[in-house]
Design a protein around this motif. Sequence first.
Motif, short mmCIF file in Angstrom:
data_model
loop_
_atom_site.label_atom_id
_atom_site.label_comp_id
_atom_site.label_asym_id
_atom_site.label_seq_id
_atom_site.Cartn_x
_atom_site.Cartn_y
_atom_site.Cartn_z
N GLU A 248 33.18 21.40 37.01
CA GLU A 248 33.55 20.92 35.68
C GLU A 248 32.90 21.77 34.58
OE1 GLU A 248 33.06 17.39 32.43
OE2 GLU A 248 31.87 17.32 34.26
N HIS A 249 31.61 22.05 34.74
CA HIS A 249 30.88 22.82 33.74
C HIS A 249 31.52 24.21 33.55
CE1 HIS A 249 27.42 23.89 31.30
NE2 HIS A 249 27.19 24.95 32.05
N ASN A 257 34.97 28.88 26.14
CA ASN A 257 33.86 29.82 25.93
C ASN A 257 32.66 29.13 25.26
OD1 ASN A 257 32.64 32.32 26.25
ND2 ASN A 257 33.18 32.97 24.17
N LYS A 258 32.46 27.86 25.62
CA LYS A 258 31.31 27.10 25.13
C LYS A 258 31.02 25.99 26.14
CE LYS A 258 33.76 26.20 21.42
NZ LYS A 258 34.47 25.64 20.23
N ASN A 259 29.83 25.43 26.05
CA ASN A 259 29.46 24.36 26.96
C ASN A 259 30.20 23.07 26.62
OD1 ASN A 259 27.78 26.02 28.37
ND2 ASN A 259 25.86 25.02 27.75
N ASP A 260 30.27 22.21 27.62
CA ASP A 260 30.93 20.91 27.51
C ASP A 260 30.46 20.14 26.28
OD1 ASP A 260 32.70 19.05 28.50
OD2 ASP A 260 31.74 18.87 30.45
N HIS A 278 26.52 11.73 33.57
CA HIS A 278 26.00 12.82 34.40
C HIS A 278 25.18 13.83 33.60
CE1 HIS A 278 28.22 11.07 37.63
NE2 HIS A 278 29.35 11.18 36.93
N CYS A 279 25.82 14.83 32.99
CA CYS A 279 25.12 15.80 32.12
C CYS A 279 24.09 16.65 32.86
CB CYS A 279 24.44 15.08 30.94
SG CYS A 279 25.59 14.13 29.93
N ASN A 280 24.30 16.86 34.15
CA ASN A 280 23.32 17.61 34.95
C ASN A 280 23.11 19.03 34.47
OD1 ASN A 280 24.10 15.28 36.56
ND2 ASN A 280 22.91 16.23 38.19
N PHE A 281 24.16 19.65 33.93
CA PHE A 281 24.09 21.06 33.58
C PHE A 281 23.88 21.29 32.08
CE2 PHE A 281 25.90 21.01 37.74
CZ PHE A 281 25.48 22.18 38.35
N LEU A 282 23.40 20.28 31.34
CA LEU A 282 23.11 20.49 29.93
C LEU A 282 22.05 21.58 29.78
CD1 LEU A 282 22.69 17.04 28.10
CD2 LEU A 282 24.78 18.33 28.50
#
Length: 455
Positions: A248-249, A257-260, A278-282
């Motif tokens: 997903e990330h 071209n930017k984060n979620d 979730h937000c694991n990859f913040l």
Amino acid sequence: MSEYTHIFKGTAFTSKSATDVHILKDYLFFINADGMIVKTIAPEQADYQQLLITYQDQNNFHALAEGQYFLPGFVDLHVHAPQWAQSGTALDIPLYDWLNTYTFPIESKFSDLAFAQEVYEDLVSTLLANGTTTSLYFATVHKEASVLLAKICAEKGQRGLVGKVVMDDLEQNPDFYRDENTKTALEDTEEFILAVKNLAKTTKQGVYPVVTPRFIPSCTDGALKGLGELAAKYDTHIQSHCSESDWEHSYVKERFNKNDAVALHNFGLLGEKSVMAHCNFLSDEDARLFAETGTAIGHCPISNAYFANSVIPIARFHAMGVDIGLGSDVSGGFSPSLFDNARQAVMSSRMLEDGVDTTISAEKRGVPNSRITINEAFYLATAGGGESLSLPIGRLQENYTWDVQIIDTKIPTARLPIFDPNEDLHDIFQKIMYLVRPENIREVWVQGNKVHRRG
């Protein structure tokens, strides 16, 4: 006639801060007709004995028995209500395959209102029996079934925040399960918001409509923009998934071209009433954006172990000022119990701190300062959840709702190992958090109403 609807006497545990538990030994709690705690009195206060004499023989006085304790009701920040029908299955395949092979087919069945009623009634009852007094729900794309879930919460006395899911991207969603197009997705969402706001007028504990883009991969830019506008127009809560997994990330990064987090913010979907699962990859920049906008993280530790490809650095994000609560993520998480999720939150954080690969030297293996305690996990399940939703819930103190679970440590089939009559109360609290099963939850109250009783 008493000015109080209920008076309770007993020992309670509530969060003083994210790390400290406040033990309220033999307190009196006074509840008004609105289900709010209007007064708490400790035994050492001057009027305690006189109040006890005045009220203890009245019908609305409730004293806990020996071995019983009050906990705040739990706040579950992430439940996929239709997925209750598939809980405990298909957890060993990748997220993308799990959604398309199992989840979307089961969710598509909720066009059948009889099926929806059967599943949703069972789920709400199950969550209440597990001590969850407030739930933030994803329903399905079906407007009528989503309103039905809100009605079932209203009838059973749970505080339900319900979202009709939006999935309008014709390329990313299966033909058999999606919104017809962007226009109908937004129209159905607006009608859903109005229906639930109308329903809320009839409930004591409240039900709330939630603007719910499933996640960026399932929605067009037009839907995301329109949902942000609807949330602003009606001042609703907002929920979605954010940076859950590698897949997903990476998808969002490739598309925008930017984060979620930044993409969601640009569509008006971050704010004080937003909860992102979730937000694991913040990144740290994403976390700062969450803190600045008041956006909360719904931390789903059991589900993350199956689908998130990572352990989220909860301690770090919390230290950065991000609001965080706990979610079960039924059915990506197999358990409907926030007791189970609190335990997993502690275990996952310790694995992140200690590391898991023994071929790497101990000092390089883990991420320092990542662990959380059971006190902190309790905070996430209660006060943290309340703060994440901007509601006066999750604490046993004045001007908060009387949402409680009554824990009985002496149930013969689920007796807790407490053998010293003078055992330290903080040790008892820890045993409750680690060992309680549903049998130990004797009663559950929401907004001053008893909504569950076992036995």
